[in-house]
Design a protein around this motif. Structure first.
Motif, PDB file in Angstrom:
ATOM      1  N   PRO A  68      -3.822 -10.156   3.634  1.00 40.28           N
ATOM      2  CA  PRO A  68      -4.573  -8.843   3.417  1.00 40.28           C
ATOM      3  C   PRO A  68      -3.613  -7.799   4.136  1.00 40.28           C
ATOM      4  N   ILE A  69      -3.877  -6.591   3.357  1.00 35.33           N
ATOM      5  CA  ILE A  69      -3.044  -5.451   4.084  1.00 35.33           C
ATOM      6  C   ILE A  69      -4.288  -4.459   3.830  1.00 35.33           C
ATOM      7  N   ASP A  70      -4.088  -3.124   4.453  1.00 38.77           N
ATOM      8  CA  ASP A  70      -4.887  -2.119   4.944  1.00 38.77           C
ATOM      9  C   ASP A  70      -4.988  -1.113   3.931  1.00 38.77           C
ATOM     10  N   LYS A  71      -3.703  -0.636   3.486  1.00 33.51           N
ATOM     11  CA  LYS A  71      -3.523   0.452   2.560  1.00 33.51           C
ATOM     12  C   LYS A  71      -2.566   0.055   1.430  1.00 33.51           C
ATOM     13  N   MET A  72      -2.898   0.900   0.385  1.00 36.09           N
ATOM     14  CA  MET A  72      -1.901   0.516  -0.938  1.00 36.09           C
ATOM     15  C   MET A  72      -0.324   0.735  -0.673  1.00 36.09           C
ATOM     16  N   LYS A  73       0.077   1.513   0.251  1.00 34.44           N
ATOM     17  CA  LYS A  73       1.417   1.893   0.713  1.00 34.44           C
ATOM     18  C   LYS A  73       1.944   0.745   1.529  1.00 34.44           C
ATOM     19  N   ASP A  74       1.235  -0.081   2.011  1.00 36.53           N
ATOM     20  CA  ASP A  74       1.554  -1.279   2.656  1.00 36.53           C
ATOM     21  C   ASP A  74       2.156  -2.207   1.952  1.00 36.53           C
ATOM     22  N   PHE A  75       1.743  -2.197   0.570  1.00 36.65           N
ATOM     23  CA  PHE A  75       2.613  -2.923  -0.304  1.00 36.65           C
ATOM     24  C   PHE A  75       3.603  -2.449  -1.396  1.00 36.65           C
ATOM     25  N   TYR A  76       3.029  -1.377  -1.953  1.00 37.87           N
ATOM     26  CA  TYR A  76       3.971  -0.419  -2.882  1.00 37.87           C
ATOM     27  C   TYR A  76       4.838   0.395  -2.300  1.00 37.87           C
ATOM     28  N   GLY A  77       4.635   0.696  -1.131  1.00 36.17           N
ATOM     29  CA  GLY A  77       5.953   1.440  -0.623  1.00 36.17           C
ATOM     30  C   GLY A  77       5.726   2.702  -1.120  1.00 36.17           C
ATOM     31  N   SER A  78       7.251   3.012  -1.369  1.00 39.65           N
ATOM     32  CA  SER A  78       7.501   4.310  -1.767  1.00 39.65           C
ATOM     33  C   SER A  78       6.888   4.822  -3.301  1.00 39.65           C
ATOM     34  N   ALA A  79       6.735   3.837  -3.888  1.00 36.47           N
ATOM     35  CA  ALA A  79       6.095   3.958  -5.407  1.00 36.47           C
ATOM     36  C   ALA A  79       4.735   4.198  -5.235  1.00 36.47           C
ATOM     37  N   THR A  80       4.056   4.265  -4.205  1.00 39.40           N
ATOM     38  CA  THR A  80       2.431   4.289  -4.297  1.00 39.40           C
ATOM     39  C   THR A  80       1.914   5.894  -4.606  1.00 39.40           C
TER      40      THR A  80
END
Length: 439
Positions: A165-177
């Motif tokens: 699990p991650i906490d925020k969208m940006k933790d996975f999608y990075g700069s594309a968030t």
């Protein structure tokens, strides 16, 4: 005008999916009331070739078999996988395309970055979230009308899911968030559950069936109604990006396969035993009391975790200010089968009555938004039994539950006329606690 869109499906080239014909899809769309349907797997070379040979552009970015009214949007699901935290996380993402040219250019890009485009859902292997952002941005840069939507965001395979699990969208999608404008609720969540997560206040919520067939209990079990001036890909995408969502129709999340935490029958070491828990009853070590392995964390529990992590203050039942109208549905064939006391939704008896009912209303969608007295009158006109009529009305009014609710890949079991408190489920091999609060 209002357009009912179901924009996430799969072709016969996705794993676990049989061959699907456009004729079957069109027939089901007509019965269900779906105006625009995602093609599924449009990046797969064979399915893409089939589509090019069998559909024509009817309006800007929308396709049909020549002369037919059903509209298709070019769509696929891809799986980004990246190192996150102590392991790797795989996240399903829906991509929508305005043209075959943009599809072809995306296929070329995937080839250039070493992606094997041999299955319906291509795996895009990334080093980390920075790499995910970079590769997703390259896809979106191909055409400014390509849309990326994180799929079924709360399931284990979704961006917020319990797998690594991650906490925020940006933790996975990075700069594309920042280029993501909408997320897909998924079958085990709805706007009420997603309102617990503060970050999602900034996103449009869309719903799609993720159908793997044209079956009447699969296609259109979720859809999104957008408000636009005319049929076109550009107008639909613009409505999603600007959150001009008129409503979403949601699969009841308690029926969804990952709603509660637990382990299903058939797990190694389980035999015919199972366990399922509401969040407050989940063992503190998150280990199964039957087999001792980690439990599959359900959507409800995961949403409550994210609420705390992100500093949310809304309680369950409080909707985000950005929430649009939504309705929870149960596929009509399931209600008919339940009323008839049969397990198969494709039995001749069930399908025959379904066709009569749909004929009286025009399509299934209209039933869920029609007044009760009109529904009753039309059902009586096709000689539906009192039991069928009463059960459809009860489901429309929310007088039903799924007991047990869905968990660990198992759909919930429909019970009409009875409520179940999903915050008071504590079952080990069929031994349950009392039930107090009603979902």
């Amino acid at each position: 005008m209002l357009i009912n869109c179901d924009l996430h499906s799969h072709s016969g080239y996705a794993g676990g999916v049989g061959q699907i014909s456009l004729d079957d899809l069109e027939a089901a769309m007509d019965k269900k009331g779906i105006d625009v349907f995602g093609t599924g797997d449009c990046l797969h070379p064979l399915w893409s070739r089939f589509l090019k040979d069998n559909v024509v552009e009817a309006e800007d970015g929308l396709f049909s078999k020549k002369g037919n009214k059903a509209r298709f949007m070019l769509q696929t699901e891809v799986i980004f996988t990246a190192a996150v935290g102590s392991g790797r996380k795989s996240v399903h993402t829906v991509l929508l395309f305005p043209s075959f040219e943009s599809v072809d250019r995306t296929c070329q890009l995937l080839e250039n970055i070493g992606v094997k485009n041999t299955i319906g859902r291509p795996f895009i292997k990334c080093a980390d979230n920075f790499d995910v952002g970079n590769k997703l941005s390259k896809i979106l840069d191909i055409d400014d009308k390509i849309e990326a939507i994180p799929a079924h965001v709360m399931t284990p395979q979704g961006v917020y899911g319990s797998n690594n699990p991650i906490d925020k969208m940006k933790d996975f999608y990075g700069s594309a968030t920042d280029r993501i404008k909408a997320v897909e609720t998924g079958l085990s969540a709805d706007p009420e559950i997603l309102s617990l997560i503060p970050e999602l206040d900034d996103y449009a919520l869309v719903s799609n069936s993720d159908a793997h067939s044209a079956a009447l209990n699969r296609m259109g079990r979720e859809f999104t109604t957008v408000e636009t001036t005319s049929f076109s890909y550009s107008n639909i995408i613009d409505a999603i990006r600007k959150n001009k969502i008129a409503r979403t129709a949601e699969f009841n999340p308690t029926e969804g396969r990952f709603f509660l935490t637990g382990h299903r029958v058939g797990k190694k070491g389980h035999g015919d035993a199972y366990c399922v828990f509401s969040p407050k009853y989940t063992p503190k070590d998150n280990k199964c009391p039957i087999c001792g392995k980690k439990l599959t964390v359900g959507v409800l529990e995961r949403a409550l975790q994210l609420k705390d992590i992100q500093g949310g203050t809304r309680e369950f039942g409080e909707l985000s200010p950005s929430t649009k109208d939504f309705v929870n549905m149960v596929p009509l064939v399931e209600v008919i089968a339940y009323s008839a006391g049969v397990t198969s939704v494709v039995s001749a008896k069930v399908v025959a009555l379904y066709d009569k009912i749909v004929g009286a209303f025009g399509n299934e969608v209209k039933i869920w938004f029609e007044k009760d007295y009109v529904v009753r009158k039309r059902l009586e006109s096709v000689d539906a039994t009192d039991n069928v009529i009463d059960n459809i009305i009860k489901v429309k009014n929310g007088n039903f539950s799924f007991s047990p609710a869905g968990f660990d890949g198992t759909y919930g079991k429909l019970v009409v006329g009875k409520k179940e408190d999903v915050f008071e489920v504590n079952v080990i091999s069929g031994k349950a606690s009392g039930q107090k609060r009603v979902f």
